[in-house]
Design an enzyme around this catalytic site. Sequence first.
Site, mmCIF file in Angstrom:
data_model
loop_
_atom_site.group_PDB
_atom_site.id
_atom_site.type_symbol
_atom_site.label_atom_id
_atom_site.label_comp_id
_atom_site.label_asym_id
_atom_site.label_seq_id
_atom_site.Cartn_x
_atom_site.Cartn_y
_atom_site.Cartn_z
ATOM 1 N N THR A 11 0.844 -1.285 0.017
ATOM 2 C CA THR A 11 0.032 -0.160 0.012
ATOM 3 C C THR A 11 0.811 1.210 -0.049
ATOM 4 O O THR A 11 0.453 2.244 -0.530
ATOM 5 C CB THR A 11 -1.020 -0.145 0.948
ATOM 6 O OG1 THR A 11 -1.979 -0.919 1.050
ATOM 7 C CG2 THR A 11 -1.642 1.309 1.513
ATOM 8 N N SER A 49 1.684 -7.880 -0.711
ATOM 9 C CA SER A 49 2.567 -8.652 0.196
ATOM 10 C C SER A 49 2.070 -10.125 0.149
ATOM 11 O O SER A 49 2.850 -11.048 0.581
ATOM 12 C CB SER A 49 2.975 -8.018 1.589
ATOM 13 O OG SER A 49 1.691 -8.166 2.568
ATOM 14 N N THR A 81 1.578 -4.476 4.647
ATOM 15 C CA THR A 81 1.354 -5.057 5.882
ATOM 16 C C THR A 81 0.800 -6.157 6.076
ATOM 17 O O THR A 81 1.001 -6.845 7.245
ATOM 18 C CB THR A 81 0.618 -3.624 6.737
ATOM 19 O OG1 THR A 81 -0.633 -3.812 5.864
ATOM 20 C CG2 THR A 81 1.302 -2.276 6.274
ATOM 21 N N ASP A 82 0.366 -6.591 5.270
ATOM 22 C CA ASP A 82 -0.529 -7.960 5.499
ATOM 23 C C ASP A 82 0.413 -9.071 6.109
ATOM 24 O O ASP A 82 -0.119 -9.956 6.944
ATOM 25 C CB ASP A 82 -1.230 -8.398 4.246
ATOM 26 C CG ASP A 82 -2.361 -7.435 3.945
ATOM 27 O OD1 ASP A 82 -2.823 -6.661 4.797
ATOM 28 O OD2 ASP A 82 -2.914 -7.641 2.652
HETATM 29 N N1 ASP Z 1 -2.819 -5.464 1.149
HETATM 30 C C1 ASP Z 1 -1.861 -4.988 1.196
HETATM 31 C C2 ASP Z 1 -0.558 -5.609 1.171
HETATM 32 O O1 ASP Z 1 -0.175 -6.324 2.071
HETATM 33 C C3 ASP Z 1 -1.991 -4.234 2.343
HETATM 34 C C4 ASP Z 1 -0.802 -3.141 2.919
HETATM 35 O O2 ASP Z 1 0.266 -2.878 1.970
HETATM 36 O O3 ASP Z 1 -0.854 -2.617 3.793
HETATM 37 O O4 ASP Z 1 0.285 -5.606 0.267
#
Ligand code: ASP
Length: 322
Positions: A11, A49, A81-82
């Site tokens: 993100t 991710s 973050t995932d």
């Molecule tokens: N869905 C995203 C990922 O993990 C969420 C993020 O980047 O915060 O790539």
Amino acid sequence: MSVALFTLGGTISVTGGARLTGADLTAAVPGLADLPVPLEIQDVEAMPSANLTLAKMLDVVDAASKAISNGATGIVVTQGTDTLEETAFLVDQVWPHSQPFVLTGAMRNPTLAGPDGPANLLAAARVACSPAARDLGAVVVFNDQIHAARWVRKTHSTSTATFASPNAGPIGQLVEGQVRILARPSRQDGVPGRAEPSDLEAARVALYTVTLDDDGVLLAGLADTHQGLIVAGYGVGHVPAVLAPVLGELAERIPVVLTSRTGSGSVLRNTYRSPGSESDLLARGLIAGGFLDPYKARVLLRLLLATGEGRDEINAAFAQHH
Ligand code: ASP
């Protein structure tokens, strides 16, 4: 001297159609130019991710190690973050250097009001070049907090304060841009061997979350297809009594690690006695995962199996988390 920045997407770099490069990301961060050392950027890949793999992260660790050999004072990785709580823990198991390895990302993408990526990236870079952050292994820097990889969890699907360490709290904070380390956990033994991609592929570890009125049918034949199993049990590490012999039989064939599905706290070892309780399961050969959550336990077991560690080493690795 420099801070080596590796970008992996997520993100923090999403703008609708195109993905931002490391140069785009850093250009949007006021204050980065005032760091004591410059950033050296390597755009590795731009992906959600969800698509990261252990092998990919180990490649990034290799590239980061080279950067350290070339004089980098620390590493920053930006990613989604995932899966960040898992990648950070993986890195912590294999990072041999005293220089900090910092992972960060963002919950609000750059097109939204109040994106958190620039602040997180600046804070991460400050930690990566701080002498105070040496010998901490891998850390997650987010929302001006510093979290140890072994404790950090993603606790909220959308909040910018999603990262927390429910068992221990953050080990540090950024205050007026200064890195303040509040607690310095001693480093644990990592996984010494080298996990090759083919070994990781061959080390299949299932994660099974126990649920109310669970018949355990999914567990049948699991040892024929998997080399290890993580059980996310109720509370302190309990399962329905009907599952206890099934898990015991699996534990005779493959390592089966007992963790809690609650999100914090340790599994117990010696308090309850009924069939399916923690002491019953451990007597049947399951391994207590201590404070490790199911996701990190899965990373650890996979790494241990891929590096050829035996039962004694696996028991010892998990015992560090009691
Ligand atoms: N869905 C995203 C990922 O993990 C969420 C993020 O980047 O915060 O790539």
